[in-house]
Scaffold this motif. Structure first.
Motif, mmCIF file in Angstrom:
data_model
loop_
_atom_site.group_PDB
_atom_site.id
_atom_site.type_symbol
_atom_site.label_atom_id
_atom_site.label_comp_id
_atom_site.label_asym_id
_atom_site.label_seq_id
_atom_site.Cartn_x
_atom_site.Cartn_y
_atom_site.Cartn_z
ATOM 1 N N CYS A 16 6.814 -85.306 42.436
ATOM 2 C CA CYS A 16 6.473 -85.048 41.177
ATOM 3 C C CYS A 16 6.559 -85.848 40.082
ATOM 4 O O CYS A 16 5.970 -85.473 39.568
ATOM 5 N N ASN A 68 15.256 -80.293 31.034
ATOM 6 C CA ASN A 68 14.719 -79.335 30.966
ATOM 7 C C ASN A 68 15.060 -78.627 29.310
ATOM 8 O O ASN A 68 14.548 -77.644 28.903
ATOM 9 N N ARG A 74 10.053 -76.752 18.337
ATOM 10 C CA ARG A 74 10.077 -78.186 18.157
ATOM 11 C C ARG A 74 8.766 -78.785 17.314
ATOM 12 O O ARG A 74 7.901 -78.875 18.067
ATOM 13 N N SER A 108 8.071 -76.192 30.461
ATOM 14 C CA SER A 108 10.002 -75.021 30.283
ATOM 15 C C SER A 108 10.142 -74.126 30.223
ATOM 16 O O SER A 108 10.103 -73.216 31.421
ATOM 17 N N ASP A 140 9.568 -76.822 37.788
ATOM 18 C CA ASP A 140 10.940 -75.607 38.328
ATOM 19 C C ASP A 140 10.954 -74.400 37.820
ATOM 20 O O ASP A 140 10.672 -73.734 37.108
ATOM 21 N N VAL A 143 13.947 -72.863 35.522
ATOM 22 C CA VAL A 143 13.031 -72.371 34.127
ATOM 23 C C VAL A 143 11.642 -71.635 33.793
ATOM 24 O O VAL A 143 12.029 -70.906 33.092
ATOM 25 N N LEU A 191 3.752 -75.027 38.538
ATOM 26 C CA LEU A 191 2.390 -76.018 38.284
ATOM 27 C C LEU A 191 3.009 -77.294 38.966
ATOM 28 O O LEU A 191 3.689 -77.761 37.500
ATOM 29 N N LEU A 194 1.547 -83.537 39.899
ATOM 30 C CA LEU A 194 1.004 -84.777 40.674
ATOM 31 C C LEU A 194 0.344 -84.070 41.989
ATOM 32 O O LEU A 194 -0.251 -84.124 42.916
ATOM 33 N N VAL A 213 6.927 -84.952 28.388
ATOM 34 C CA VAL A 213 6.828 -84.217 29.922
ATOM 35 C C VAL A 213 6.719 -85.834 30.183
ATOM 36 O O VAL A 213 6.927 -86.455 30.638
#
Ligand SMILES: C[S@@+](CC[C@H](N)C(=O)[O-])C[C@H]1O[C@@H](n2cnc3c(N)ncnc32)[C@H](O)[C@@H]1O
Length: 509
Positions: A16, A68, A74, A108, A140, A143, A191, A194, A213
């Protein structure tokens, strides 16, 4: 670095792209030792064999290594840039009823894509669902499950106004539950950025958010991901990274641009901000045509910026501009309508709309208010509201070129082509120099295979503009819906194509 950690680092990096150095290496060390102990492995070599043989154990390790950290709203300036500047331009570019497609890559636990929905909902209300489609993906699974559950702790609300929390969340024993209509608006996918293949649904994006990221990846991985994004993005599209990461991601795949101190990447040139767009404006390269029916609002700015008075332009950029404009609206309606018109021409849609809302219904300037509002609503694809105001404008000025042109544009957009043609012809009857009406009429005729008539109309556009590039003055209140350079370029191209098609037809006959 302990040699024992190398196989774990390599496995994770190859899978990844996470680079586990420095602080991340310390974290890796603690996690693998703890996992080895918990799974009954005698040493790290044994644990390595375990994760190589068990996909589930490996995924679990990767999940423990990803960072995460996220929260609602943000970098709010970026959300503001999105909703107030970029989205109106993307909507203005749309020539069909397709929703604007946005991807949050590395989403996340969902705070980022849900913030987008909330910010859009604040502006577009119930129409958000039909105007926007929002996808989100993360490596992940833990999350992602949290994102789908939509229940958040206090910690996720660092950047959120109380009023937003009250309106979009319901307090629960376990935290705050996000309103269902917001949750339903985001599609989540597992997803791995990579991976060679991404989920097939991830395609045709107008905007990709890839924030906070890339900092975990090296240059090679970032370049790989940019190339993958390039394939997922529409010809004219935008890529947003976190403000601190942007400079380190100028990898030559996308063009880095700046708007009011904020940086983002563009594909194509439709969303290039005014300052840089002006440089390339004079010449449209043949291999990179702007094939848009409607001028992006940023482009409208170029034309106005050249002719506007510097004093007014400066006044509009003052920090107290909003207050002074509102004040002025209350006191000097006519002068302020001019200021609002300037905002409309500058593409400051939301601010202009807010100021127009504060105009009294029965003011003497009602006709102009109707036109400016219709223009803004048209660009937001709120067709029926725009149409209602145009009807009102036409009762006040029955031969209003601005109103008739917008009527035609609405019908064209809605594919009611006969009615659209009638309105464009009325415009031409009233103001034969109104080249946008000729241009749109030509487009409709071309699509209806009336090739001869279409060619004549495109030629008329070229004739009018070559005689007088500033023609189009018959539009009094609204900006030109298509930039002169684009109209010339596209008319030339269509004329050439039509001439060759007609020639072929004649030869075959
Ligand atoms: C710090 S969070 C950023 C969340 C959100 N974008 C924000 O700005 O608040 C980084 C996310 O990237 C995800 N991630 C890391 N590597 C990834 C990869 N190869 N593919 C997809 N997601 C990845 C992590 O799982 C993590 O949830």
């Amino acid at each position: 670095m302990t040699a024992q950690l190398l196989p774990f680092k390599t496995l994770v990096y190859d899978y990844c792209g996470l680079v586990l150095e420095g602080i991340a290496e310390d974290r890796l060390r603690k996690i693998v030792h703890s996992n080895a102990k918990q799974t009954g492995c005698q040493n790290l070599k044994e644990y390595e064999r375990l994760i190589r043989s068990s996909g589930e154990r490996f995924q679990q390790l990767v999940g423990q290594l990803t960072v995460n950290e996220t929260y609602f709203f943000r970098e709010p300036e970026q959300l503001q840039l999105l909703t107030e500047v970029l989205i109106p331009q993307v909507l203005a570019q749309k020539i069909d009823a397709e929703p604007v497609r946005i991807l949050s890559a590395g989403c996340s636990s969902g705070e980022e894509p849900y913030s987008l929905v909330i910010a859009l909902h604040e502006l577009y209300g119930r129409r958000t669902a039909e105007l926007f489609q929002i996808d989100a993906g993360d490596l992940d699974l833990t999350v992602l499950a949290k994102a789908q559950a939509g229940i958040y702790s206090e910690f996720s609300f660092r950047g959120v106004e109380d009023s937003i929390r009250q309106r979009y969340f319901t307090p629960q024993a376990r935290g705050y539950e996000l309103a269902e209509h917001v949750r339903k608006q985001v599609n989540f996918y597992q997803l791995n950025l990579l991976a060679e293949e991404y989920p097939v649904q991830l395609a045709d994006y107008d905007i990709i958010f890839f924030r906070n990221v890339s900092i975990y990846f090296d240059l090679e991985t970032r370049r790989f991901i940019h190339n993958k994004f390039n394939a997922l993005m529409r010809q004219q599209s935008i890529l947003l990274l976190g403000s601190s990461e942007t400079m380190g991601n100028d990898l030559g795949v996308f063009e880095l641009v700046e708007h009011a101190g904020q940086y983002f990447f563009i594909k194509g040139d439709a969303y290039r901000p005014v300052s840089s767009q002006a440089l390339s404006w004079l010449q449209v390269p043949a291999d990179n045509p702007r094939d848009a029916d409607f001028m992006p609002l940023a482009a409208a700015h170029v034309e106005i910026a050249q002719s506007s008075e510097p004093v007014l332009a400066e006044a509009l950029t003052e920090s107290t501009e909003q207050a002074s404009l509102t004040h002025a609206v209350m006191n000097f309606p006519f002068a302020d309508l001019g200021s609002i018109q300037q905002l409309v021409h500058d593409g400051e849609q939301q601010r202009a709309l807010r100021l127009l809302e504060s105009f009294p219904e029965r003011s003497e300037e009602r006709y102009a208010v109707c036109l400016l509002k219709s223009w803004l609503l048209l660009n937001m694809q709120a067709f029926s509201e725009a149409d209602e105001l145009l009807e009102e404008a036409l009762t006040l000025e029955s031969w209003s070129v601005d109103a008739m042109l917008m009527k035609g544009m609405i019908y064209k957009w809605q594919e009611r082509l006969e009615e659209a043609c009638q309105w464009f012809k009325k415009v031409i009857y009233t103001c034969p120099e109104c080249w946008p009406a000729h241009y749109y009429l030509a487009d409709i005729l071309r699509n209806q295979q009336q090739l001869d008539s279409a060619m004549k109309s495109y030629q008329t556009v070229l004739r009018i503009l070559s005689a007088n590039p500033s023609a189009g003055k018959c539009l009094v209140w609204i900006p030109l819906p298509l930039a002169v350079a684009d109209a010339v370029f596209l008319s030339q191209r269509h004329t050439a194509q039509l001439a060759s098609t007609l020639q072929t037809i004649r030869v075959n006959d």
